[in-house]
Design an enzyme around this catalytic site. Structure first.
Site, PDB file in Angstrom:
ATOM      1  N   TYR A   9      33.460  34.945  49.983  1.00 33.85           N
ATOM      2  CA  TYR A   9      33.954  34.007  51.350  1.00 33.85           C
ATOM      3  C   TYR A   9      35.278  33.282  51.041  1.00 33.85           C
ATOM      4  CZ  TYR A   9      32.493  30.300  48.162  1.00 33.85           C
ATOM      5  OH  TYR A   9      32.441  29.485  46.999  1.00 33.85           O
ATOM      6  N   GLY A  10      35.813  33.555  49.677  1.00 30.18           N
ATOM      7  CA  GLY A  10      37.039  32.745  49.460  1.00 30.18           C
ATOM      8  C   GLY A  10      38.142  33.611  49.006  1.00 30.18           C
ATOM      9  N   THR A  11      38.634  33.264  47.753  1.00 30.47           N
ATOM     10  CA  THR A  11      39.982  33.914  47.448  1.00 30.47           C
ATOM     11  C   THR A  11      39.867  35.283  46.947  1.00 30.47           C
ATOM     12  OG1 THR A  11      39.292  33.148  45.263  1.00 30.47           O
ATOM     13  CG2 THR A  11      40.796  31.828  46.697  1.00 30.47           C
ATOM     14  N   LEU A  12      38.413  35.905  46.972  1.00 35.71           N
ATOM     15  CA  LEU A  12      38.136  37.345  46.383  1.00 35.71           C
ATOM     16  C   LEU A  12      38.168  37.999  47.697  1.00 35.71           C
ATOM     17  CD1 LEU A  12      35.175  36.675  44.077  1.00 35.71           C
ATOM     18  CD2 LEU A  12      37.442  37.867  43.519  1.00 35.71           C
ATOM     19  N   GLU A  84      34.986  33.171  38.090  1.00 38.98           N
ATOM     20  CA  GLU A  84      34.126  31.949  38.681  1.00 38.98           C
ATOM     21  C   GLU A  84      33.706  30.796  38.068  1.00 38.98           C
ATOM     22  OE1 GLU A  84      35.209  31.949  41.744  1.00 38.98           O
ATOM     23  OE2 GLU A  84      35.386  34.191  42.341  1.00 38.98           O
TER      24      GLU A  84
END
Ligand code: PCA
Length: 152
Positions: A9-12, A84
């Site tokens: 949901y983020g930087t990936l 992470e």
């Protein structure tokens, strides 16, 4: 390949600053399954001096979060855990997601933040993360140890 489904949901996500981790063959195998949304609502906030996106482990608060589901092998899964800092920073948990294309519900791994300062819940809660969003909090890559909640 041994399959793990992971929801990012983020930087990936595609076009975000850590997406290259998922596509780098040295890290293992990954395949995009498709866009998806969390069944549960969660607070998605941008915090720390590095403007990191965090999904706080408070189901029922915030929005149903938009992200992407990937099928990954064991090697990629362990490399994502390194990125992470699981389980020191984010904790990887299973959660139900709805796939946009088919409406199918799938169980996926997701990285949640369980240890956080309560004032993070006062931050704006997003539905969808983008590093270059109108929030102006562009992601800053860092090697710092953020497992102490006081540093976030
Ligand atoms: N990377 C993981 C968790 C937050 C982050 O920046 C993700 O994209 O899902």
């Amino acid at each position: 390949m041994a399959t793990n489904l992971v929801f990012v949901y983020g930087t990936l996500k595609q076009n975000e600053p850590n997406h290259h981790w998922l596509t780098d063959k040295e890290n293992g195998e990954s395949k995009l399954v498709g866009k998806a949304t969390t069944q549960e609502r969660y607070p998605l906030v941008i915090a720390s001096k590095f403007n990191i996106p965090f999904l706080l482990a408070v189901p029922g608060k915030g929005e149903q979060i938009e992200g992407e589901v990937y099928e990954v092998d064991e090697k990629m899964m362990s490399n994502l855990d390194i990125l992470e800092d699981h389980p020191k920073l984010y904790e990887r948990k299973k959660n139900k997601m709805t796939l946009e294309a088919t409406g199918e519900v799938v169980e996926c791994w997701i990285y949640l933040l369980h240890k956080y300062r309560p004032d993070l819940l006062d931050l704006p809660m997003l539905k969808s993360y983008s590093s270059k969003g109108s929030h102006g909090k562009e992601y800053v890559a860092s090697e710092d140890d953020l497992s102490d909640p006081e540093n976030i």
